[in-house]
Design a protein around this motif. Structure first.
Motif, mmCIF file in Angstrom:
data_model
loop_
_atom_site.group_PDB
_atom_site.id
_atom_site.type_symbol
_atom_site.label_atom_id
_atom_site.label_comp_id
_atom_site.label_asym_id
_atom_site.label_seq_id
_atom_site.Cartn_x
_atom_site.Cartn_y
_atom_site.Cartn_z
ATOM 1 N N GLU A 172 0.703 -0.900 -0.324
ATOM 2 C CA GLU A 172 0.322 0.114 0.402
ATOM 3 C C GLU A 172 0.737 1.273 0.513
ATOM 4 O O GLU A 172 0.070 2.161 -0.001
ATOM 5 C CB GLU A 172 -1.408 -0.393 1.033
ATOM 6 C CG GLU A 172 -1.989 -0.990 1.412
ATOM 7 C CD GLU A 172 -1.335 -2.313 1.730
ATOM 8 O OE1 GLU A 172 -2.241 -3.294 1.676
ATOM 9 O OE2 GLU A 172 -0.150 -2.341 2.062
ATOM 10 N N ALA A 173 2.327 0.892 0.470
ATOM 11 C CA ALA A 173 3.024 2.560 0.047
ATOM 12 C C ALA A 173 3.382 2.702 -0.905
ATOM 13 O O ALA A 173 3.701 3.849 -0.882
ATOM 14 C CB ALA A 173 4.099 1.616 0.878
ATOM 15 N N PHE A 174 2.352 2.078 -2.124
ATOM 16 C CA PHE A 174 3.464 2.621 -3.353
ATOM 17 C C PHE A 174 1.611 2.579 -4.121
ATOM 18 O O PHE A 174 1.545 1.229 -4.248
ATOM 19 C CB PHE A 174 4.384 1.684 -4.058
ATOM 20 C CG PHE A 174 5.212 1.761 -3.327
ATOM 21 C CD1 PHE A 174 6.709 2.492 -2.922
ATOM 22 C CD2 PHE A 174 6.109 0.184 -2.887
ATOM 23 C CE1 PHE A 174 7.287 1.773 -2.053
ATOM 24 C CE2 PHE A 174 7.183 0.097 -2.111
ATOM 25 C CZ PHE A 174 7.866 0.692 -1.509
ATOM 26 N N VAL A 175 1.608 3.701 -4.804
ATOM 27 C CA VAL A 175 0.668 4.202 -5.865
ATOM 28 C C VAL A 175 1.032 4.704 -6.870
ATOM 29 O O VAL A 175 2.553 5.552 -6.869
ATOM 30 C CB VAL A 175 -0.425 5.056 -5.114
ATOM 31 C CG1 VAL A 175 -1.578 5.388 -6.091
ATOM 32 C CG2 VAL A 175 -0.884 4.532 -3.529
ATOM 33 N N LEU A 176 0.421 3.468 -7.740
ATOM 34 C CA LEU A 176 0.152 4.435 -9.170
ATOM 35 C C LEU A 176 -0.414 5.292 -9.745
ATOM 36 O O LEU A 176 -1.635 4.330 -10.290
ATOM 37 C CB LEU A 176 1.292 3.501 -10.598
ATOM 38 C CG LEU A 176 1.327 3.726 -11.884
ATOM 39 C CD1 LEU A 176 2.223 5.111 -11.649
ATOM 40 C CD2 LEU A 176 1.410 1.954 -12.530
ATOM 41 N N MET A 177 -0.883 6.319 -10.597
ATOM 42 C CA MET A 177 -2.044 6.818 -11.309
ATOM 43 C C MET A 177 -1.052 6.619 -12.793
ATOM 44 O O MET A 177 -0.615 7.000 -12.970
ATOM 45 C CB MET A 177 -1.688 8.107 -11.002
ATOM 46 C CG MET A 177 -2.037 8.664 -9.169
ATOM 47 S SD MET A 177 -1.848 10.537 -9.041
ATOM 48 C CE MET A 177 -0.482 10.610 -9.462
ATOM 49 N N GLU A 178 -2.627 6.718 -13.448
ATOM 50 C CA GLU A 178 -2.333 6.490 -14.555
ATOM 51 C C GLU A 178 -3.155 7.398 -15.683
ATOM 52 O O GLU A 178 -3.408 7.718 -16.878
ATOM 53 C CB GLU A 178 -2.865 4.598 -15.091
ATOM 54 C CG GLU A 178 -1.572 4.138 -14.568
ATOM 55 C CD GLU A 178 -1.856 2.626 -14.857
ATOM 56 O OE1 GLU A 178 -0.955 1.964 -15.754
ATOM 57 O OE2 GLU A 178 -3.105 1.905 -14.183
ATOM 58 N N SER A 179 -4.210 7.945 -15.277
ATOM 59 C CA SER A 179 -4.680 9.110 -16.183
ATOM 60 C C SER A 179 -4.933 10.857 -15.807
ATOM 61 O O SER A 179 -4.498 10.933 -14.421
ATOM 62 C CB SER A 179 -6.895 8.570 -15.414
ATOM 63 O OG SER A 179 -7.041 9.458 -14.400
ATOM 64 N N ARG A 180 -4.960 12.005 -16.732
ATOM 65 C CA ARG A 180 -4.636 12.862 -16.076
ATOM 66 C C ARG A 180 -5.308 13.595 -15.342
ATOM 67 O O ARG A 180 -5.529 14.475 -13.927
ATOM 68 C CB ARG A 180 -5.350 13.375 -17.620
ATOM 69 C CG ARG A 180 -4.827 14.948 -17.895
ATOM 70 C CD ARG A 180 -4.710 15.397 -19.328
ATOM 71 N NE ARG A 180 -3.955 15.054 -19.946
ATOM 72 C CZ ARG A 180 -3.468 15.485 -21.295
ATOM 73 N NH1 ARG A 180 -4.357 16.083 -21.835
ATOM 74 N NH2 ARG A 180 -2.257 14.965 -22.645
ATOM 75 N N GLU A 181 -6.806 13.519 -15.315
ATOM 76 C CA GLU A 181 -7.425 13.044 -14.172
ATOM 77 C C GLU A 181 -7.140 13.008 -12.643
ATOM 78 O O GLU A 181 -7.447 14.310 -11.957
ATOM 79 C CB GLU A 181 -9.497 12.846 -14.151
ATOM 80 C CG GLU A 181 -9.843 13.278 -15.415
ATOM 81 C CD GLU A 181 -9.470 12.747 -16.363
ATOM 82 O OE1 GLU A 181 -8.575 11.899 -16.595
ATOM 83 O OE2 GLU A 181 -9.059 12.733 -18.169
ATOM 84 N N ASP A 182 -6.457 11.908 -12.595
ATOM 85 C CA ASP A 182 -5.550 11.264 -11.244
ATOM 86 C C ASP A 182 -4.820 12.656 -10.859
ATOM 87 O O ASP A 182 -4.683 13.302 -9.845
ATOM 88 C CB ASP A 182 -5.054 10.398 -11.440
ATOM 89 C CG ASP A 182 -5.626 9.509 -11.436
ATOM 90 O OD1 ASP A 182 -6.762 9.262 -11.532
ATOM 91 O OD2 ASP A 182 -5.338 8.310 -11.711
ATOM 92 N N VAL A 183 -3.828 13.990 -11.825
ATOM 93 C CA VAL A 183 -3.577 14.472 -11.145
ATOM 94 C C VAL A 183 -4.172 16.166 -10.654
ATOM 95 O O VAL A 183 -3.908 16.155 -9.421
ATOM 96 C CB VAL A 183 -2.659 15.133 -12.540
ATOM 97 C CG1 VAL A 183 -1.884 16.051 -12.458
ATOM 98 C CG2 VAL A 183 -1.395 14.416 -13.012
ATOM 99 N N SER A 184 -5.037 16.190 -10.908
ATOM 100 C CA SER A 184 -6.098 17.245 -10.633
ATOM 101 C C SER A 184 -6.357 17.064 -9.103
ATOM 102 O O SER A 184 -6.848 17.914 -8.480
ATOM 103 C CB SER A 184 -7.234 17.073 -12.149
ATOM 104 O OG SER A 184 -6.989 18.085 -12.788
#
Length: 437
Positions: A172-184
């Protein structure tokens, strides 16, 4: 609450567990992660080849150069991870000890920042770099890479996270976001994420800084200079200039500006220009350089070129009136990133070091040395041109903060106030915190 926000909150909780992991567990995890990269090299390269095919003609050439990953780059990732494993664990290090009074001791102890968000463009190698540094320094991390590298990032992330988990590190200590909306979405999580590190172009870093309340540690443009002093040795000046510009032009520590002392311009300019052109570098030169560059394919520079970051095989060349003029121009047109002097004059080197207001100052050495791995930090979280918390290539020290610990035996502040107050010693001593004493 979105699934992403829930994951980030879980990562925040996992950061507390990660901060308490023993050094041995973290080092075993890093060795396992390095081994996993080696055993999955073919899959990593295949994922990257797909990203490259999808990005052909859609991204700028300099971004494509950053995106492409070959076997050598994977080997560099492995070496970097092993290097981080070999470094001392910073967590729990005693930075300073002050004896406030007999039996009352203050310790300044290094500790992790907590949850770090890293947003980057087109560089898959950032995933192992950041994950290794965050793991060793006890920080959880949330990644967001560019969509152009989505397969490469996912392959690296999954391989590394699973290898770390096999040695007892919380997944759980590592998370990968993959969509542009995730940044916002994560830019709004100032109550959860402790620090943001954007890695990419200056405009990209500026966008992140302008759109979040989370502390941001980033760099401004990489407008790096090489100044060839009047006391420079010719071949050394050529070697340092060519390496600074042409060794890998698409990075922030590559030289964009070449300054030459007027006293030696006639002699040295054509030779340096010849060497740069032989490496495919386009020369943009000020009008007063032109008489010394006759017969060479040189373009006349504009005023905008003085502060340009090309990230390409282009360099702006101009003549300066000695050391003080060079320093003034670097501080005016540069970005306080990395700047170099080539000289055999020790006093000129000393003045340059003191006068240039940059995170990295090189003397007779390529600007390309401004890198966390080359500085012996194992890898690099990023480069900071600011003056708060960390500066220059940041290794684990940039991912750590500190806490104060006071060890006493029932002392009261009341005893140190009033007409009969006890006196503080405030004596700095060489002593590490050891609760087993």
């Amino acid at each position: 609450m979105s699934d992403l926000t829930s994951e980030v909150i879980e990562a925040k909780r996992a950061a507390l567990a990660l901060a308490a992991l023993p050094s041995e567990t973290k080092d075993r995890a890093l060795e396992a992660m390095a081994a996993a990269l080696e055993s999955h090299k073919a899959g990593i390269l295949e994922a990257n080849a797909e990203d490259v095919r999808d990005s052909e003609g859609k991204i700028p050439p300099e971004m494509m150069r950053r995106l492409k990953t070959d076997a050598g780059k994977v080997d560099d990732m492995i070496a970097s991870m092993k290097s981080v494993a070999s470094l001392p664990d910073p967590v729990g290090e005693t930075m300073d000890t002050v004896e406030l009074d007999e039996g009352l001791t203050l310790y300044q102890i290094r500790c992790p920042i907590g949850l770090v968000g890293v947003i980057f463009e087109a560089r898959p190698e950032v995933v192992p770099q950041i994950m290794s540094l965050c793991l060793k320094s006890g920080n959880a991390v949330v990644f967001k890479g560019g969509s152009e590298a989505k397969r490469s990032n996912r392959a690296l992330f999954d391989i590394l996270r699973d290898a770390a988990a096999s040695e007892g590190v919380p997944k759980e200590a590592f998370v990968l976001m993959e969509s542009r909306e995730d940044v916002s979405e994560i830019l709004k999580l100032d109550g959860v994420i402790d620090l943001l590190v954007p890695r990419g172009s200056y405009s990209f870093v500026k966008y992140i800084q302008d759109n979040t309340k989370i502390p941001v540690l980033g760099h401004s443009a990489g407008v790096c200079h090489v100044y060839i002093d009047g006391a420079a040795e010719l071949q050394k000046a050529i070697d340092v200039t060519v390496d600074s510009k042409a060794q890998y032009p698409a990075v922030c520590n590559a030289a964009e500006q070449l300054l030459v002392d007027r006293k030696i311009a006639k002699f040295i300019l054509p030779r340096v220009a010849d060497a740069l052109i032989a490496k495919g570098v386009e020369i943009r030169a000020s009008p007063e350089c032109m008489p010394h560059l006759l017969g060479l394919p040189v373009k006349e520079a504009t005023e905008a070129d003085k502060s340009a970051e090309y990230d390409d095989r282009i360099i702006n060349v101009r003549i300066v009136d000695g050391l003080e003029d060079a320093i003034a121009q670097i501080n005016t047109y540069g970005s306080h990133h990395t700047d170099c002097i080539v000289t055999e004059d020790r006093r000129a080197a000393e003045r340059f070091i003191k006068g240039v207001d940059s995170a990295d100052v090189m003397v007779n050495a390529s600007t390309r040395f401004a890198d966390g791995y080359r500085f012996g930090k194992g890898a690099e979280i990023g480069i900071s041109t600011g003056k708060v918390h960390a500066r220059g290539p940041m290794g684990m020290e940039g991912l750590c903060i500190y806490k104060y610990v006071v060890i006493g035996n029932g002392q009261k502040v009341a005893d140190y106030t009033g007409p009969h107050a006890k006196k503080y010693l405030h004596r700095h001593i060489q002593k590490k915190l050891d609760l087993g004493e």
